[in-house]
Design an enzyme around this catalytic site. Structure first.
Site, PDB file in Angstrom:
ATOM      1  CD  GLU A   1      -3.004  -1.220   2.301  1.00  0.00           C
ATOM      2  OE1 GLU A   1      -3.758   0.072   2.242  1.00  0.00           O
ATOM      3  OE2 GLU A   1      -3.105  -1.952   3.049  1.00  0.00           O
TER       4      GLU A   1
ATOM      5  CG  HIS B   1       7.341 -27.609   6.476  1.00  0.00           C
ATOM      6  ND1 HIS B   1       7.606 -29.038   6.856  1.00  0.00           N
ATOM      7  CD2 HIS B   1       7.467 -27.159   7.750  1.00  0.00           C
ATOM      8  CE1 HIS B   1       8.069 -29.308   8.197  1.00  0.00           C
ATOM      9  NE2 HIS B   1       7.987 -27.971   8.514  1.00  0.00           N
TER      10      HIS B   1
ATOM     11  CE  LYS C   1     -11.639   0.291   0.981  1.00  0.00           C
ATOM     12  NZ  LYS C   1     -11.093   0.879   2.364  1.00  0.00           N
TER      13      LYS C   1
HETATM   14  O1  PA5 Z   1      -4.950   1.082   5.013  1.00  0.00           O
HETATM   15  C1  PA5 Z   1      -5.769   1.135   4.150  1.00  0.00           C
HETATM   16  O2  PA5 Z   1      -6.076   1.918   3.613  1.00  0.00           O
HETATM   17  C2  PA5 Z   1      -6.589  -0.123   3.811  1.00  0.00           C
HETATM   18  O3  PA5 Z   1      -6.190  -1.489   4.237  1.00  0.00           O
HETATM   19  C3  PA5 Z   1      -7.991  -0.209   4.709  1.00  0.00           C
HETATM   20  O4  PA5 Z   1      -7.528  -0.551   6.113  1.00  0.00           O
HETATM   21  C4  PA5 Z   1      -8.993  -1.099   4.244  1.00  0.00           C
HETATM   22  O5  PA5 Z   1      -9.338  -0.908   3.161  1.00  0.00           O
HETATM   23  C5  PA5 Z   1     -10.274  -1.135   5.237  1.00  0.00           C
HETATM   24  O6  PA5 Z   1     -10.510   0.166   5.350  1.00  0.00           O
HETATM   25  P1  PA5 Z   1     -10.995   0.576   6.987  1.00  0.00           P
HETATM   26  O7  PA5 Z   1      -9.735   0.423   7.695  1.00  0.00           O
HETATM   27  O8  PA5 Z   1     -11.276   1.934   6.955  1.00  0.00           O
HETATM   28  O9  PA5 Z   1     -12.093  -0.317   7.576  1.00  0.00           O
END
Ligand code: PA5
Length: 352
Positions: free
Chosen positions: A238, A254, A346
C-alpha cells in the site's frame, strides 16, 4: 533504478510525500500513547466470552492480528480474526464481536455487525466514525471512537490500543499494563532513530529500503512475529506500491523454501524478522534458511525486535516495517499516502 540519495534529500521527500505521512509515522508513539487512553462508551456488561471474533479488513485487520498475537501468549479465550463478509460459524452463543474499521465504511465490517445483530451478539465498535459510527449511536453499541484524518494502516495505535483497553475492562487482559508502558518507551526510542532527519548511514529503515531498492521484499517471521511479516507485506504493497511476499517459520520450510532458486530469487530481497523470544528450534531454522538462500537471493537483511514483552517486540518490528515501506515509496517515487486502486474498488462497489 532508484536513487538512494532521495531518502536523505528534504526537497525530494517533501515532493514525494505531499500528505505528510512522515509526520504521522514520527507521531506513531504519541498516537499509541493516546490510543492506550481511549475508553469505549457503553461497554456491555457481558460475561466472559467463549470466543472473541474481530472483524476487520486491511489496515484495521492488522490491529486485530496484533490483538490475537498478544492474546495467544496470555489468555485462554481464543481470538479469531475475521477478514470477510458476515461472521464465521464459530460466532454463536457467548461470542463478543469486535467490529474494527478506521473509516467506518468498510462493507465487510458493516455486514459483520448486521450478522451480529441477527445472532444477538454483543458488539464493540472501534472506528473514527462513518456508517459504523452512525450504527453504534443508533443501536447503542459500545464504541471506542478514535480520532480521524489518517490512512487506516497508519492508525494502528488508535485501533489496537482501544481494543486492548476495552478487553481489559471486560477482564480479558491481552496485554499487561506494564507491557503497554514498556512498548510505548521502546517506540519512543525508535522514532528519532528512524525518522527522515536521521541519515541513511545511521538509520536502519533507510538502509533497509536502500538495500531492497527495486527488488521485491520477501519477509519472514517466526511463530510469534509471523503476523508482523504479513503487516510488512501489506505496508509495502500500500505504501510503496510494490509486490511483496510474507510468511512464517517453520511453515515456509515446508513449502516456499523450494521456490528460492536462481535465477528468479535474484529479484527478491529476503528480510528476516528475528525475535529475542525465538526457541532454539526456530533459531536453527532461521540459520539454515539464511544458509540455503543467501547465494540465490538478491540480498538478505536481518531485523531484530526490540523490547522484552511480546507487545514491544511485535510493535517495534511493525514500526520498523512502516518506516521501511515509507522510504521504499520515496525510492520508487510514489506517494506513500494515497491508495487510488483501493479507493476505485470501493467506489465501484458502492455504485459511485
Ligand atoms: O490501510 C488502508 O487504507 C486499507 O488497508 C484499509 O484499512 C482497508 O481498506 C479497510 O478500511 P478501514 O480500515 O477503513 O475499514
Amino acid at each position: 533504478m532508484s536513487d538512494p540519495a532521495r531518502v536523505d534529500d528534504p526537497a525530494a521527500i517533501a515532493a514525494a510525500d505531499p500528505h505528510g505521512a512522515r509526520d504521522v509515522l514520527a507521531g506513531f508513539p504519541a498516537q499509541c500513547r493516546a490510543g492506550s487512553l481511549i475508553d469505549a462508551a457503553r461497554l456491555p456488561a457481558v460475561k466472559r466470552p467463549r470466543v472473541i471474533v474481530i472483524a476487520g479488513m486491511g489496515g484495521s485487520a492488522a490491529a486485530a492480528d496484533l490483538v490475537a498475537a498478544c492474546a495467544a501468549e496470555r489468555v485462554e479465550v481464543p481470538v479469531v480474526v475475521h477478514r470477510g463478509y458476515g461472521l464465521p460459524s464459530v460466532a454463536w452463543d457467548d461470542t463478543l464481536v469486535v467490529a474494527v474499521s478506521y473509516s467506518g465504511d468498510t462493507v465487510e465490517v458493516l455486514s459483520a455487525v448486521d450478522a451480529a445483530r441477527t445472532r444477538r451478539l454483543p458488539v464493540l465498535v472501534v472506528s473514527a466514525g462513518g456508517t459504523l459510527g452512525e450504527l453504534a449511536v443508533k443501536r447503542r453499541l459500545a464504541w471506542a471512537r478514535v480520532p480521524g484524518g489518517l490512512m487506516p494502516r497508519m492508525a494502528l495505535g488508535y485501533l489496537f490500543f482501544p481494543i486492548a483497553r476495552a478487553l481489559r475492562a471486560l477482564d480479558i487482559d491481552v496485554v499487561a499494563a506494564d507491557d503497554v508502558a514498556e512498548a510505548l518507551g521502546v517506540l519512543e526510542g525508535m522514532a528519532q532513530a528512524l525518522g527522515v532527519e536521521r541519515p541513511t548511514a545511521d538509520n536502519e529503515a533507510k538502509r533497509l529500503a536502500v538495500a531492497i531498492a527495486d527488488r521485491w521484499p520477501a519477509v519472514y517471521g517466526g511463530p510469534v512475529t509471523g503476523p508482523v511479516a504479513y503487516r510488512w507485506k501489506t505496508d509495502m504493497e500500500e505504501n510503496a506500491k510494490t509486490f511483496a511476499l510474507a510468511g512464517a517459520l517453520p511453515e515456509m520450510n515446508h513449502n516456499t523454501i523450494e521456490a528460492w532458486r536462481a535465477p528468479l530469487a535474484r529479484n527478491l530481497h529476503l528480510v528476516l524478522l528475528r525475535d529475542a523470544g525465538e526457541t532454539p528450534e526456530i533459531r536453527r531454522r532461521f540459520e539454515i534458511l539464511s544458509d540455503l538462500v543467501s547465494d540465490v537471493a538478491g540480498g538478505v537483511s536481518v531485523c531484530q525486535s526490540r523490547g522484552r514483552s511480546v507487545l514491544a517486540r511485535l510493535l517495534s518490528l511493525a514500526y520498523l516495517g512502516q518506516w521501511t515501506s515509507y522510504y521504499l515509496a520515496l525510492l520508487h517515487g510514489v506517494d506513500p499516502w494515497s491508495v487510488p486502486r483501493l479507493d476505485e474498488i470501493k467506489r465501484r462497489l458502492s455504485g459511485g
